[in-house]
Structures are given as C-alpha cells and as structure tokens.
Design a protein around this motif. Structure first.
Motif, PDB file in Angstrom:
ATOM      1  N   LYS A  62      -8.387   8.535  28.479  1.00 42.02           N
ATOM      2  CA  LYS A  62      -7.241   9.007  27.431  1.00 42.02           C
ATOM      3  C   LYS A  62      -6.418   7.926  26.935  1.00 42.02           C
ATOM      4  N   ASP A  63      -5.654   7.161  27.768  1.00 40.22           N
ATOM      5  CA  ASP A  63      -4.609   6.473  27.287  1.00 40.22           C
ATOM      6  C   ASP A  63      -5.383   5.408  26.280  1.00 40.22           C
ATOM      7  N   ASP A  64      -6.497   4.795  26.844  1.00 45.82           N
ATOM      8  CA  ASP A  64      -7.073   3.785  25.992  1.00 45.82           C
ATOM      9  C   ASP A  64      -7.590   4.333  24.599  1.00 45.82           C
ATOM     10  N   THR A  65      -8.037   5.555  24.844  1.00 47.22           N
ATOM     11  CA  THR A  65      -8.673   6.074  23.502  1.00 47.22           C
ATOM     12  C   THR A  65      -7.386   6.447  22.627  1.00 47.22           C
ATOM     13  N   ALA A  66      -6.370   6.862  22.980  1.00 46.26           N
ATOM     14  CA  ALA A  66      -5.222   7.203  22.088  1.00 46.26           C
ATOM     15  C   ALA A  66      -4.818   5.765  21.573  1.00 46.26           C
ATOM     16  N   ALA A  67      -4.981   4.614  22.296  1.00 45.73           N
ATOM     17  CA  ALA A  67      -4.484   3.225  21.730  1.00 45.73           C
ATOM     18  C   ALA A  67      -5.383   2.749  20.836  1.00 45.73           C
ATOM     19  N   GLN A  68      -6.627   3.295  20.579  1.00 47.45           N
ATOM     20  CA  GLN A  68      -7.534   2.679  19.682  1.00 47.45           C
ATOM     21  C   GLN A  68      -7.287   2.988  18.176  1.00 47.45           C
ATOM     22  N   ASP A  69      -7.722   2.044  17.231  1.00 43.81           N
ATOM     23  CA  ASP A  69      -7.319   2.228  15.831  1.00 43.81           C
ATOM     24  C   ASP A  69      -8.197   3.430  15.461  1.00 43.81           C
ATOM     25  N   VAL A  70      -7.820   4.252  14.612  1.00 38.67           N
ATOM     26  CA  VAL A  70      -8.478   5.434  13.858  1.00 38.67           C
ATOM     27  C   VAL A  70      -8.624   5.165  12.517  1.00 38.67           C
ATOM     28  N   CYS A  71      -7.726   4.616  11.744  1.00 44.23           N
ATOM     29  CA  CYS A  71      -7.931   4.161  10.348  1.00 44.23           C
ATOM     30  C   CYS A  71      -7.417   2.902  10.022  1.00 44.23           C
ATOM     31  N   ALA A  72      -8.273   2.606   8.915  1.00 43.00           N
ATOM     32  CA  ALA A  72      -7.861   1.330   8.417  1.00 43.00           C
ATOM     33  C   ALA A  72      -7.503   1.376   6.941  1.00 43.00           C
ATOM     34  N   TRP A  73      -6.602   0.485   6.474  1.00 45.58           N
ATOM     35  CA  TRP A  73      -5.852   0.526   5.347  1.00 45.58           C
ATOM     36  C   TRP A  73      -5.950  -0.695   4.555  1.00 45.58           C
ATOM     37  N   THR A  74      -6.268  -0.420   3.318  1.00 40.74           N
ATOM     38  CA  THR A  74      -6.756  -1.924   2.615  1.00 40.74           C
ATOM     39  C   THR A  74      -5.616  -2.128   1.575  1.00 40.74           C
ATOM     40  N   PRO A  75      -5.099  -3.497   1.639  1.00 43.52           N
ATOM     41  CA  PRO A  75      -4.003  -3.944   0.692  1.00 43.52           C
ATOM     42  C   PRO A  75      -4.318  -3.785  -0.404  1.00 43.52           C
ATOM     43  N   GLN A  76      -3.486  -3.232  -1.538  1.00 40.06           N
ATOM     44  CA  GLN A  76      -3.779  -3.275  -3.044  1.00 40.06           C
ATOM     45  C   GLN A  76      -2.540  -4.079  -3.599  1.00 40.06           C
ATOM     46  N   SER A  77      -2.610  -4.802  -4.616  1.00 41.95           N
ATOM     47  CA  SER A  77      -1.728  -5.660  -5.098  1.00 41.95           C
ATOM     48  C   SER A  77      -0.805  -4.991  -6.085  1.00 41.95           C
ATOM     49  N   ALA A  78       0.388  -5.025  -6.147  1.00 45.32           N
ATOM     50  CA  ALA A  78       1.448  -4.625  -6.958  1.00 45.32           C
ATOM     51  C   ALA A  78       1.463  -5.610  -8.130  1.00 45.32           C
ATOM     52  N   THR A  79       0.979  -6.736  -8.082  1.00 45.46           N
ATOM     53  CA  THR A  79       1.235  -7.652  -8.796  1.00 45.46           C
ATOM     54  C   THR A  79       0.094  -7.415  -9.866  1.00 45.46           C
ATOM     55  N   THR A  80      -1.146  -7.153  -9.543  1.00 45.35           N
ATOM     56  CA  THR A  80      -2.099  -7.118 -10.296  1.00 45.35           C
ATOM     57  C   THR A  80      -2.025  -5.469 -10.931  1.00 45.35           C
ATOM     58  N   ASN A  81      -1.619  -4.508 -10.174  1.00 43.20           N
ATOM     59  CA  ASN A  81      -1.273  -3.223 -10.841  1.00 43.20           C
ATOM     60  C   ASN A  81       0.099  -2.938 -10.592  1.00 43.20           C
ATOM     61  N   THR A  82       0.929  -2.900 -11.717  1.00 39.22           N
ATOM     62  CA  THR A  82       2.302  -2.714 -11.615  1.00 39.22           C
ATOM     63  C   THR A  82       2.523  -1.223 -11.398  1.00 39.22           C
ATOM     64  N   ASN A  83       1.572  -0.446 -11.555  1.00 43.80           N
ATOM     65  CA  ASN A  83       2.021   0.931 -11.266  1.00 43.80           C
ATOM     66  C   ASN A  83       2.161   1.377  -9.737  1.00 43.80           C
ATOM     67  N   LEU A  84       1.914   0.523  -8.820  1.00 36.86           N
ATOM     68  CA  LEU A  84       1.711   0.802  -7.453  1.00 36.86           C
ATOM     69  C   LEU A  84       3.206   0.565  -6.839  1.00 36.86           C
ATOM     70  N   LYS A  85       3.458   1.382  -5.899  1.00 32.65           N
ATOM     71  CA  LYS A  85       4.862   1.209  -5.275  1.00 32.65           C
ATOM     72  C   LYS A  85       4.627   0.928  -3.672  1.00 32.65           C
ATOM     73  N   GLU A  86       5.646   0.120  -3.277  1.00 32.96           N
ATOM     74  CA  GLU A  86       5.364  -0.559  -2.059  1.00 32.96           C
ATOM     75  C   GLU A  86       6.342   0.412  -1.116  1.00 32.96           C
ATOM     76  N   VAL A  87       5.616   0.810  -0.117  1.00 28.96           N
ATOM     77  CA  VAL A  87       6.257   1.943   0.767  1.00 28.96           C
ATOM     78  C   VAL A  87       5.983   1.763   2.284  1.00 28.96           C
ATOM     79  N   GLY A  88       5.251   0.305   2.415  1.00 24.20           N
ATOM     80  CA  GLY A  88       4.733   0.123   3.837  1.00 24.20           C
ATOM     81  C   GLY A  88       3.238   0.707   3.876  1.00 24.20           C
TER      82      GLY A  88
END
Length: 284
Positions: A62-88
């Motif tokens: 269970k501990d190993d399962t809880a530590a596994q990655d569940v989601c992946a987040w793809t970076p998007q460029s605020a330079t390319t799209n100035t409407n994006l907001k940096e929040v981590g």
C-alpha cells in the motif's frame, strides 16, 4: 627381538591409525556442523515462507502504491500564450482515485452550484481543478461563454477562451459514441453529455487546464471531445437561470458572449465548503 624393519612397520601403522582417528573425528564434526546448518536453514525457510504469505516481500504494498505517480502534467509556455497564468504544478502522487469530492461554485447569479467530482473515473481532472481552487485561481473570474450546444463555459481568468495555467492534463472519461444497432445500422440513441454534466475543455482538445463546461441541456456530438469530471448535485436552478441570459456576438462573430456578466466569486473543494455555501434566500 624384533628387527628394526618390524619396528618401522609398527610405527608406520600406529601413525596411520592416529591419522585415521583424527580424520574420523573431523568427519563427525563436519556432519554435526552440516546437520546444524541444515536445521537452521530449514528454520529460516519456514520464517521466510511465513513472511512471504504475510506479504513482507510484496513490491506493490500500500505504501508503494501510494507513492506511485497517478497523474502527469504537461508544461505550457506563457511566452507562447500570454493568457496563461503561472501557479505551479499539482502533485503527481497521493491523489485520490476512489469516491467523490465536492466542488462548490459560488456565483453572483443565485444558489451556489455544487458538483460531485468523480475521483475514480477522472482523478487527474479532479486534482487539476482542486489544485487550482487551492490557489484561488477561479475567484473573481467570469464565465465568458454560453455555448450554442448548451453549456456554460467558465474557468478562464483572461476571458478569451485561451487562458489557463502553465500546464495541461490529458483527457479522462471522454464518452464514446455507441456502436451502431445490429438491426438498423445506426447508433443507439444515447445522450453523451446529459444536462448537469461538468466537463473539461481544452484548446486544442486533450490539453485541458482550468476551463470547464456546465451543461444545461443534453448534448450528443458526433465526435465527443470533452472529458467528464463530475455532475451537478445542487444549484441546478442557478445553471438554468444562467442559461437564459441573452448572448451577443463575440469577436469571431459567434453569438455566445453573455450580455450579463457572470462572476464566479469563489470556487472551493470539500464538503465543508458546500455546507457553508449561502442559500438562495441569503443571497437575495
């Protein structure tokens, strides 16, 4: 009197007997040692077997399962799209994958809209909105569009349809078009997005961020592209009220821009937020 040769033979025999005796002692010691080691090994095997049955050597505890990655987040460029907001970026581990969470959208249009978020079918979509809510990303933003196909579009601080955070998440729980009926050869009559459905919307599809749709009427597109994250469980009267706001043409000429400003005052997660939301009478 014995000859010197006989004495030599006796000495040699005695020496050989002593060597054989010492070898016999060594052999007995060796056997006792191996017997002890064998018994010890047997005990170790028994202990190891009990531990194995108990799951001590399971690699996916269970501990190993809880530590596994569940989601992946793809970076998007605020330079390319100035409407994006940096929040981590949201976490990738310890994300709930069972049950539901409660999202409460408090607007200036009436009773708060309460949504049951599906953490089993859309854990990453739920975590996406939950994370942004923790950053107060949605507070004092507008629902900038009432679509022609029957949904209120919210979650873009820029109000352009291009805004969001500097990351995106892939689509989950996108409905599939039903297979054609064997008798008629046409697809079965199934509503893919029933009224009350809440789904993410990305531009392009599959790059979901902060924007979401709240459907106020049934919708069944030929090619569904919106991943469903939840269902309205309270405040559908507010959704209906918003749906009746007249629309005007936007910059592209599409008649989708509400003529009355629709403001999200707060968007929060958790049952406590839902229970603390003001009633319609309190807002009137």
């Amino acid at each position: 009197m014995a000859s010197s040769r006989d004495r030599q033979r006796k000495l040699a025999r005695a020496k050989l007997d002593r060597q054989r005796a010492r070898q016999a002692v060594k052999e007995r010691r060796r056997r006792r040692l191996y017997a002890g080691l064998g018994a010890g090994a047997a005990v170790l095997l028994i202990v190891a077997g009990v531990a194995w049955v108990g799951g001590a050597f399971d690699s996916d505890s269970k501990d190993d399962t809880a530590a596994q990655d569940v989601c992946a987040w793809t970076p998007q460029s605020a330079t390319t799209n100035t409407n994006l907001k940096e929040v981590g970026t949201p976490p990738t581990t310890d994300i709930p994958t069972l049950g539901t969470d409660t999202m409460t959208v408090s607007t200036d249009q009436g009773t708060p809209i309460v949504v049951a978020m599906d953490q089993e079918k859309a854990p990453c979509g739920t975590e996406d909105l939950r994370y942004l809510a923790s950053k107060k990303f949605f507070d004092n933003t507008t629902c900038h569009e009432i679509t022609t196909y029957g949904a209120i579009r919210c979650g873009d601080p820029s109000g352009t349809g291009l805004g969001g955070p500097t990351y995106s998440v892939y689509s989950e729980n996108t409905p599939a078009v039903p297979d054609p009926s064997p008798s008629s050869g046409t697809a079965a009559k199934t509503v893919l997005y029933p009224a009350g459905t809440v789904a993410l919307i990305g531009n392009p599809p599959g790059t979901n961020g902060s924007q979401f749709l709240i459907f106020f009427k049934d919708y069944s597109p030929a090619s569904p592209e919106y991943p469903i994250v939840g269902t309205v469980s309270g405040g559908m009267d507010t959704v209906t009220k918003i749906s009746k706001i007249p629309t005007a043409a936007d910059a592209a000429g599409d008649k989708i821009k509400p003529t009355t400003k629709i403001t999200i005052k707060t968007l929060t997660f958790g049952d406590a937020a839902a229970s603390a939301a003001p009633s319609a009478s309190a807002q009137s």
